[in-house]
Design a protein around this motif. Structure first.
Motif, PDB file in Angstrom:
ATOM      1  N   LYS A  99      -9.394   0.397  -7.334  1.00 62.10           N
ATOM      2  CA  LYS A  99      -9.175  -0.974  -6.773  1.00 62.10           C
ATOM      3  C   LYS A  99     -10.266  -1.905  -7.281  1.00 62.10           C
ATOM      4  CE  LYS A  99      -8.092  -2.966  -2.433  1.00 62.10           C
ATOM      5  NZ  LYS A  99      -7.209  -4.033  -2.963  1.00 62.10           N
ATOM      6  N   ASP A 141      -8.133  -9.140  -4.551  1.00 65.13           N
ATOM      7  CA  ASP A 141      -7.400  -8.886  -3.494  1.00 65.13           C
ATOM      8  C   ASP A 141      -5.845  -8.088  -4.011  1.00 65.13           C
ATOM      9  OD1 ASP A 141      -8.897  -9.781  -1.298  1.00 65.13           O
ATOM     10  OD2 ASP A 141      -7.994 -11.504  -1.232  1.00 65.13           O
ATOM     11  N   ASP A 142      -5.621  -6.911  -3.683  1.00 62.93           N
ATOM     12  CA  ASP A 142      -4.463  -6.251  -3.908  1.00 62.93           C
ATOM     13  C   ASP A 142      -4.008  -6.104  -5.618  1.00 62.93           C
ATOM     14  OD1 ASP A 142      -3.745  -6.167  -1.065  1.00 62.93           O
ATOM     15  OD2 ASP A 142      -2.867  -8.260  -1.329  1.00 62.93           O
ATOM     16  N   TYR A 187      -4.964  -3.490  -8.661  1.00 65.02           N
ATOM     17  CA  TYR A 187      -5.601  -1.986  -9.185  1.00 65.02           C
ATOM     18  C   TYR A 187      -5.486  -2.018 -10.634  1.00 65.02           C
ATOM     19  CZ  TYR A 187      -4.519  -0.813  -4.423  1.00 65.02           C
ATOM     20  OH  TYR A 187      -4.466  -0.971  -3.042  1.00 65.02           O
ATOM     21  N   GLU A 227      -0.269  -4.541  -9.547  1.00 64.28           N
ATOM     22  CA  GLU A 227      -0.024  -5.136  -8.039  1.00 64.28           C
ATOM     23  C   GLU A 227      -0.006  -4.225  -6.997  1.00 64.28           C
ATOM     24  OE1 GLU A 227       3.260  -7.977  -7.964  1.00 64.28           O
ATOM     25  OE2 GLU A 227       2.141  -9.223  -9.351  1.00 64.28           O
ATOM     26  N   SER A 228       0.129  -3.011  -7.400  1.00 64.26           N
ATOM     27  CA  SER A 228       0.148  -1.914  -6.263  1.00 64.26           C
ATOM     28  C   SER A 228      -0.370  -0.602  -6.866  1.00 64.26           C
ATOM     29  CB  SER A 228       1.639  -1.593  -5.694  1.00 64.26           C
ATOM     30  OG  SER A 228       2.748  -0.979  -6.804  1.00 64.26           O
ATOM     31  N   PHE A 229      -0.941   0.264  -5.955  1.00 63.98           N
ATOM     32  CA  PHE A 229      -1.559   1.449  -6.203  1.00 63.98           C
ATOM     33  C   PHE A 229      -0.374   2.348  -6.907  1.00 63.98           C
ATOM     34  CE2 PHE A 229      -2.458   5.847  -5.435  1.00 63.98           C
ATOM     35  CZ  PHE A 229      -3.684   5.987  -5.826  1.00 63.98           C
ATOM     36  N   GLY A 230       0.854   2.298  -6.423  1.00 65.44           N
ATOM     37  CA  GLY A 230       1.995   3.227  -6.781  1.00 65.44           C
ATOM     38  C   GLY A 230       2.189   2.836  -8.417  1.00 65.44           C
ATOM     39  N   MET A 231       2.316   1.483  -8.756  1.00 62.76           N
ATOM     40  CA  MET A 231       2.726   1.226 -10.015  1.00 62.76           C
ATOM     41  C   MET A 231       1.291   1.808 -10.984  1.00 62.76           C
ATOM     42  SD  MET A 231       4.208  -2.713  -9.469  1.00 62.76           S
ATOM     43  CE  MET A 231       3.975  -3.175 -11.276  1.00 62.76           C
ATOM     44  N   GLN A 278      -0.661   4.251 -10.532  1.00 56.80           N
ATOM     45  CA  GLN A 278      -0.630   5.500 -10.699  1.00 56.80           C
ATOM     46  C   GLN A 278       0.364   6.024 -11.440  1.00 56.80           C
ATOM     47  OE1 GLN A 278      -3.047   7.870  -9.220  1.00 56.80           O
ATOM     48  NE2 GLN A 278      -1.818   9.122 -10.439  1.00 56.80           N
TER      49      GLN A 278
END
Length: 96
Positions: free
Chosen positions: A23, A27-28, A30, A51-55, A57
């Motif tokens: 992170k 903000d937001d 990764y 923009e997201s943890f899933g992307m 990962q």
């Protein structure tokens, strides 16, 4: 994680470091940190932001799969110089 590809007959000695999904202070967002190059040679750094943890990962997993499919061997990260300054190939970190 450290990936190494050493092929003496082709004079190939490459490394690739794949950092964990982290992170950022923003903000937001990764980040996935990459470092790659020739062992005992020039190295490059890259940071990819998501923009997201899933992307992030998914990208991390794809990088891992790509290194393995390209003939790199995965070694456990032990800190220090990432195997770049080792005096001989016998001083490689332990395999994961």
């Amino acid at each position: 994680m450290i990936f190494l590809k050493i092929v003496p007959e082709k004079h190939m000695k490459r490394f690739y470091v794949l950092g964990p999904v982290e992170k950022t202070l923003f903000d937001d967002l990764y980040a996935v940190r990459l470092e790659y190059g020739r062992i005992d040679g020039m190295r490059r750094f890259k940071v990819k932001l998501f923009e997201s943890f899933g992307m992030a990962q998914k990208y991390h997993d794809r990088c891992y799969s790509r290194r393995i499919s390209h003939g790199y061997e995965c070694y456990e990260y032990l800190g220090g110089s990432h195997g770049r300054d080792a005096e001989s190939d016998s001083e490689l970190p332990e395999k994961a």
